[in-house]
Design an enzyme around this catalytic site. Structure first.
Site, PDB file in Angstrom:
ATOM      1  N   GLY A   1      37.508  30.470 -68.571  1.00 29.76           N
ATOM      2  CA  GLY A   1      38.897  30.845 -68.326  1.00 29.76           C
ATOM      3  C   GLY A   1      39.659  31.024 -69.627  1.00 29.76           C
ATOM      4  O   GLY A   1      40.425  30.149 -70.039  1.00 29.76           O
ATOM      5  N   TYR A   2      39.452  32.130 -70.271  1.00 30.08           N
ATOM      6  CA  TYR A   2      40.139  32.434 -71.537  1.00 30.08           C
ATOM      7  C   TYR A   2      41.214  33.504 -71.319  1.00 30.08           C
ATOM      8  O   TYR A   2      42.402  33.254 -71.429  1.00 30.08           O
ATOM      9  CB  TYR A   2      39.132  32.932 -72.584  1.00 30.08           C
TER      10      TYR A   2
ATOM     11  N   GLU B   1      29.472  32.771 -78.571  1.00 30.91           N
ATOM     12  CA  GLU B   1      29.459  33.904 -77.650  1.00 30.91           C
ATOM     13  C   GLU B   1      29.115  35.175 -78.423  1.00 30.91           C
ATOM     14  O   GLU B   1      28.329  36.003 -77.975  1.00 30.91           O
ATOM     15  CB  GLU B   1      30.835  34.027 -76.977  1.00 30.91           C
TER      16      GLU B   1
END
Ligand SMILES: Cc1cc2nc3c(=O)[nH]c(=O)nc-3n(C[C@H](O)[C@H](O)[C@H](O)COP(=O)(O)OP(=O)(O)OC[C@H]3O[C@@H](n4cnc5c(N)ncnc54)[C@H](O)[C@@H]3O)c2cc1C
Lengths: 390, 397
Positions: free
Chosen positions: B132-133, B249
């Protein structure tokens, strides 16, 4: 094998960089150019380089070398590329010594290589016969004549040809001439053009050898070598020199790519400095995102180039089966990168970049000559595809 | 026999005995990927069994410490395990954002209790996580995010909306960036929270993509109560954790651009030879051949750069500057590869449905690849980071 320099190689890198910065900065090349120096490099400098073992990096100790490898030669060449230093490292060592080491008899190696390593004898390889690198198109002929051979033909763009004491000449002892290879497709390694090629040692003082220096955009050394019945001493097996020629070209290309990488790094660093000092519109031009992104892209291409150059050099030293593929990979990547970096260096300097006084122009001129030598990116892209089987 | 060779033999024997035959053939579609989680529908009993066995051994995450559900293997043994899995064609037992993204940040910043609570469930594929960014108003400018968490004494109350939450509708838990100090400068009022997607007040709405799939969601938080124990690291220090996670990431996104060693998938080159044909030893389309060769040069140069950066890190270098370079170049390279696959295949590659087109496998993967240079920080943002952090170029105020 790890794609990093080991500790000794790191030390060599910093001492070579310091050496060229102090002893052969870009002003040294300017001085050679502006005084129309007949040698085109400093023989004193070359003696110093030889004293440090750089003329014999990959030569075995029995021939006066230091028994390291092409990786070390590449490290030194990369440092030389940073300051555009002119020296016989490319023609004498990367080309000439490679050919003698690969093809020479014990006696020939004994006679030539220790003198090369000591910085006393200069060599070169005379390969090309036109404006482009087409190694299989050789019209220069060699006819057996008692003990030796008689060579006739014209060689173009021989690096250091005007100063080399001994010229390694590629000539045809048999097989198709240029007509046939010209129709059998470019550079096909097994085309008729590559069979029947031989290597010869030709003394610059021999009768029938005419040498004329050619003045080039990069102020470095090229010469035209005409042979009119000149005596040549066979190096290696008659008619079967192609594998050696092919390997010499790969090795010299990997070393040349290292030099090109060093030049690109220096031109890039210079350009970044300019972006941090030049102001327009009340701001440093380095704050403009259009320039920042192009700078970041150049950085990426330079990082990729570091990897392919190191890989190509390590592949030679490991005698890896894909050494040829790696050499062409390096030449394409580094040429593409250097074209970008040398063009952008001019553009990002604006009008100043177009002046003779600013160094980036010298880097651009050297870039294009180096790209063309031993095959530009188009030539090696085609070869790379062929080596990959398509 | 040396220890490593013995480990190799034991590993091979164990894999042969425990990896079901159907888990040793390449996946045909994305649907066969095992994501785990509370509600995961296994595509077969073999898939379930394979995850279970590997999870028990700790080999879904062979390099993690044993107490967190890992295999506790050193680097050499991890490499051997992966080599042996590749040799037998074993599928990866578990794909997981928990493993890929959350765990590296947890290992560095979470409390011991939090690690013991969450990591083993990630390792065994019991809990599936989402990220949830991004928010509708905060994408590249992530630090401007406005989802709020208010301290209510014994818990935080979370309100706001996230977007592009990959697999938000399928995930069990979320790791979420929230604003805990609205008055501080934007980077200094953010915290890193973990919570259950089944909490009251959480809802999701899938978003359909150009590839036809709906792998991600809008995610809404309406007075969601989150226990205080679920804060990772210090209050208002979440941005540091967020950035660390993004670096991981980016590095994993980069590997898309490299050639996978020993990959069994049909390569672009094989595909081009099949589709275009050869003439006199060359691809029978000189212009495509040239493009392919230049692509291969870049792909190989990139693959070697991944290797070089890895080797330099082993020798102690800082991975920081490289991660943006690798993310940028890797994602652009993968996009180029997918474009060339379409060009090589022609209209065959643009088929959308039906078995003759493998349900549009090539076209859908090509479309999916366009996201590579957007997700995890766009290409433009990577170039900004290189210009600023690596090249030290001055910044406009
Ligand atoms: C497939 C996929 C999966 C995703 N999964 C998740 C997920 O699980 N969780 C999650 O939180 N997010 C996820 N995202 C969201 C992703 O991180 C964002 O899309 C991304 O950060 C870009 O934000 P944005 O979409 O708002 O674009 P914007 O930030 O609005 O960008 C629009 C354009 O402007 C450019 N731009 C913006 N700022 C600058 C600048 N300063 N300089 C130059 N150019 C600029 C961008 O590069 C881009 O080209 C996913 C996205 C995709 C495509």
């Amino acid at each position: 094998m790890a794609l990093v320099l080991n500790e000794e190689q790191h030390l060599l890198k910093s001492s070579a960089e310091a050496f060229f910065r102090e002893r052969a900065p870009v002003t040294a090349l300017r001085a050679l150019r502006d005084t129309a120096d007949p040698t085109g490099f400093s023989r004193d400098l070359w003696r110093e380089m030889a004293a440090m073992g750089w003329a014999g990096t990959f030569l075995p100790e029995e021939y006066g070398g230091i028994g390291c490898g092409y990786t070390e030669l590449g490290v030194v060449m990369q440092a030389a590329g940073r300051t555009l230093a002119a020296s016989p490292l490319f023609a004498t060592v990367a080309l000439g010594a490679s050919a003698v080491l690969l093809a020479g008899s014990a006696e020939q190696k004994e006679r030539l290589l220790p003198a090369v390593a000591a910085g006393e004898t200069l060599l070169t390889v005379a390969l090309q016969e036109g404006p482009h690198h087409r190694p299989e198109r050789v019209a220069t002929s060699a006819v057996a004549n008692g003990e030796g051979y008689m060579l006739s033909g014209a060689k173009t763009y021989v690096p250091d040809g005007h100063v080399a004491d001994v010229i390694v000449v590629v000539a045809r002892t048999a097989g198709a001439g240029d007509e046939e290879s010209a129709t059998s497709g470019e550079g096909a390694g097994d085309s008729a053009g590559t069979a029947g090629l031989s290597l010869f040692l030709v003394d610059r003082e021999a009768a029938g050898v005419m040498i004329e220096r050619r003045s080039m955009a990069d102020s470095r050394n090229m010469a035209e070598v005409r042979l009119d019945g000149a005596t040549g001493e066979l190096l290696g097996t008659a008619g079967e020199a192609w594998p050696v020629i092919d390997t010499v070209i790969d090795r010299a290309n990997a070393v040349l790519a290292a030099e090109m990488l060093g030049s690109a790094q220096a031109a890039f660093e210079r350009t970044m400095e300019y972006l941090k000092t030049r102001e327009q519109f009340g701001a440093l031009i380095g704050t403009f995102q259009a320039l920042q992104h192009r700078a970041a892209q150049m950085f990426c291409e330079i990082e990729l180039s570091k990897s392919v150059v190191l890989k190509a050099l390590e592949a030679i030293d490991a005698d890896a089966p894909d050494a040829a593929l790696c050499a062409s990979l390096a030449k394409v990547q580094v040429s593409d990168m250097l074209r970008l970096v040398s063009d952008e260096a001019i553009q990002m300097h604006g009008g100043i970049g177009m002046t003779d006084e600013e160094d980036v122009g010298l880097y651009l001129k050297r870039a294009r000559v180096a790209q063309q030598m031993l095959g530009d990116e188009n030539c090696h892209l085609d070869r790379y595809a062929r080596l990959r089987g398509y | 026999m040396d220890e490593l060779e013995q480990f190799r033999q034991e590993t091979r024997a164990w894999l042969e005995a425990n990896c079901p035959a159907s888990m040793r053939v390449p996946m045909k579609t994305e649907d066969e990927v095992c994501w785990g989680g509370r509600h995961f529908e296994f595509s077969s009993d073999d898939q379930r069994l394979w995850l279970q066995r590997m999870g028990e051994k700790g080999w879904t995450v062979p390099d993690w410490p044993v107490q967190y559900g890992g295999g506790g293997l050193d680097r050499k043994r991890v490499k051997i395990l992966h080599e042996e899995m590749r040799n037998l064609g074993c599928r990866s037992p578990l794909s997981s954002l928990g493993i890929l993204l959350l765990a590296p940040a947890m290992l560095k910043y979470a409390s011991e209790e939090q690690k013991l609570e969450h990591l083993p469930k990630i390792a065994r594929g019991e809990i599936r996580w989402c990220q949830g960014y991004s928010e509708p108003g905060s994408g590249s400018d992530l630090a401007s995010l406005s989802t709020s968490a208010v301290d209510m004494g014994d818990h935080y109350l979370v309100n706001g909306a996230k977007i592009w939450t990959s697999y938000g509708d399928k995930a069990d838990w979320i790791f979420c960036l929230v604003r805990t100090d609205p008055d501080a400068p934007k980077h200094e009022g953010i915290s890193f929270l973990l919570f259950d997607m089944e909490s009251e007040g959480v809802s999701t709405a899938p978003i359909r993509l150009i590839s036809g799939a709906s792998p991600f969601c809008q995610t809404f938080f309406d007075n969601v109560k989150v226990p205080k124990a679920n804060l990772v690291g210090e209050l208002n220090k979440g941005w540091t954790i967020a950035k660390h996670l993004l670096q991981h990431e980016r590095s994993s996104a980069a590997s898309l651009g490299a050639t996978a060693p020993g990959s069994r998938k049909q390569s672009l080159q094989e595909m081009a030879v099949d589709a275009i044909g050869m003439k006199d030893g060359k691809l029978d389309d000189p212009i495509f051949r040239q493009k392919l060769a230049r692509f291969h040069v870049r792909e190989q140069a990139f693959t070697l750069t991944m290797q070089r950066v890895g080797d330099e890190m082993k020798a102690g270098a800082d991975p920081g500057p490289a991660s943006s370079l690798l993310k940028y170049y890797g994602s652009e390279t993968n996009k180029e590869r997918r474009e060339l696959m379409i060009a090589a295949g022609g209209l065959d590659a643009l088929g959308w449905e039906g078995e003759e087109f493998e349900e549009g496998r090539l076209a859908r993967s090509w479309l999916r690849s366009k996201a590579n240079s957007i997700e995890g920080g766009t290409s433009e943002i990577q170039l900004n980071i290189i210009a600023k952090r690596v090249l030290g170029l001055p910044q406009a105020d």
